[in-house]
Design an enzyme around this catalytic site. Sequence first.
Site, PDB file in Angstrom:
ATOM      1  N   TYR A   1       9.778   2.076   9.301  1.00 56.09           N
ATOM      2  CA  TYR A   1       9.960   3.130   8.553  1.00 56.09           C
ATOM      3  C   TYR A   1      11.553   3.616   8.229  1.00 56.09           C
ATOM      4  O   TYR A   1      12.304   3.455   9.335  1.00 56.09           O
ATOM      5  CB  TYR A   1       9.306   4.302   8.820  1.00 56.09           C
TER       6      TYR A   1
ATOM      7  N   HIS B   1       1.568   0.029  14.823  1.00 61.63           N
ATOM      8  CA  HIS B   1       0.453   1.047  14.732  1.00 61.63           C
ATOM      9  C   HIS B   1      -0.688   0.754  15.464  1.00 61.63           C
ATOM     10  O   HIS B   1      -1.154  -0.207  15.604  1.00 61.63           O
ATOM     11  CB  HIS B   1      -0.201   1.195  13.206  1.00 61.63           C
TER      12      HIS B   1
ATOM     13  N   GLU C   1       8.428   1.517   4.096  1.00 61.26           N
ATOM     14  CA  GLU C   1       7.918   0.882   5.291  1.00 61.26           C
ATOM     15  C   GLU C   1       7.876  -0.614   4.664  1.00 61.26           C
ATOM     16  O   GLU C   1       7.671  -1.013   3.693  1.00 61.26           O
ATOM     17  CB  GLU C   1       6.354   1.207   5.579  1.00 61.26           C
TER      18      GLU C   1
ATOM     19  N   HIS D   1       4.738   7.380   2.496  1.00 61.81           N
ATOM     20  CA  HIS D   1       5.432   6.107   2.320  1.00 61.81           C
ATOM     21  C   HIS D   1       4.832   5.080   1.277  1.00 61.81           C
ATOM     22  O   HIS D   1       3.741   5.189   0.976  1.00 61.81           O
ATOM     23  CB  HIS D   1       5.610   5.709   3.426  1.00 61.81           C
TER      24      HIS D   1
ATOM     25  N   HIS E   1      -5.796  -1.941   4.652  1.00 66.00           N
ATOM     26  CA  HIS E   1      -5.864  -0.776   3.762  1.00 66.00           C
ATOM     27  C   HIS E   1      -4.901  -1.138   2.385  1.00 66.00           C
ATOM     28  O   HIS E   1      -3.913  -1.711   2.497  1.00 66.00           O
ATOM     29  CB  HIS E   1      -5.436   0.654   4.580  1.00 66.00           C
TER      30      HIS E   1
ATOM     31  N   HIS F   1       0.810  -1.193   0.027  1.00 63.21           N
ATOM     32  CA  HIS F   1      -0.123   0.080  -0.105  1.00 63.21           C
ATOM     33  C   HIS F   1       0.771   1.423   0.106  1.00 63.21           C
ATOM     34  O   HIS F   1       1.892   0.996   0.249  1.00 63.21           O
ATOM     35  CB  HIS F   1      -0.984  -0.017   1.450  1.00 63.21           C
TER      36      HIS F   1
END
Lengths: 307, 92
Positions: free
Chosen positions: A255, A246, A265, A214, A199, A153
């Site tokens: 990251y 997260h 990431e 990112h 996501h 993503h």
Amino acid sequence: MRKGVIRPGHIQLRVMDMEEALKHYRDLIGLIEVNRDDKGRVYLKGWTEVDKYSLVLVESDTPGLDFIGFKVISDDVLSGLKNDLIQYGCEISEHEAGDLDACGRRVSFVAPTGHTFEIYAEKEQTGKWGLAEVNPDPWPLNLTGMKAERFDHCLLMGPNVPATEALFNKVLGFDLSEQVVTPDNTIAGAFMSCSMKAHDIAFVECPDLGKLHHVSFHLETWQDLLKAADLLTMTETRKDVGPTRHGLTSGQTVYFFDPSGNRNEVFCGGDYHYPDHPPVTWKAEDLGKAIFYHELVIHPTYLEVLT
Amino acid sequence: MTTYRISIESEIFNCPEGQTVLIAMTRKGKTCLPVGCCAGGCGICKVKVLKGDYETKVMSRAKVSKEEEAKGIALACRILPASDLTLCRVKV
């Protein structure tokens, strides 16, 4: 409601030095270099990906994002979505088949956040890298570095996140899986899914158009993230944050930056999403916990350092 | 090993030859400049070189224009000193 968009299929990133970029994306992250074209673009993929490539690198004097492509389920769906985008008021442009290596025709539009997206239905399928088509092993020999499995993503930053969320939801059929809302109930962060993943694309509000926060690659386990962070130190690669978790998506993360300053990431785990799930909501005033669940604070440059 | 003396406003630290100003600053535990991507892309460590000789590694043209570069503006993460340097921060 789903509209036939199946996944983030590719991203074209600008880098300032191709050979340095390849040492990073191919040798460190462990993507597979699959082709170079006569425009100087280099095509790479994660080893689990069935399509020929997912990352396209192009040399430029300015790093950042050129475009993200989403694959749709058929050419008929592509034609339908093109009409739906025009009806919704988007200006579209079209690229003929073969303009990107081994990729069919692409329909391109710019979202209100200033990012260029495209949809396409066809790309050559070369299969998972290094595995037999029948009776495959679980993973191939000769992977390098972090052994990234796939392009997962992106998080993009720009203005007009609510309008972009509406476009992705109404026209392209993405679900809002998680959201960050301000005290007046405006969406400041939209995490959107076209699959079961938490996501497939995320947008966070900022004043500048078309920024890349990112690009994320999937690893298998938390232990792989730890070793990825070890590799960053071994290769003197600039780490930004992690390994940590997260709040948003509950995914686990490290990251770091590529040699042109694009943030990367590596990511594993996290929540799943079904189309009937209501969005998970985070308050903007608790953004520290939403983004870095253990640290509870966002370091000062995390939302400012963009390409 | 040759080291150069770097002055940024009231802070002073040494930078070994071959190391960038920003990396030398972080290794000395100094915080006089913000640290971003350390790769010439994000532009957050923008400075003006007031005195001294240096080379730069490639920097994003969106962050440092040719005109700015000619006037001694650069990103600290890309500056390789060739003498002692006096710098000031350029707020972005």
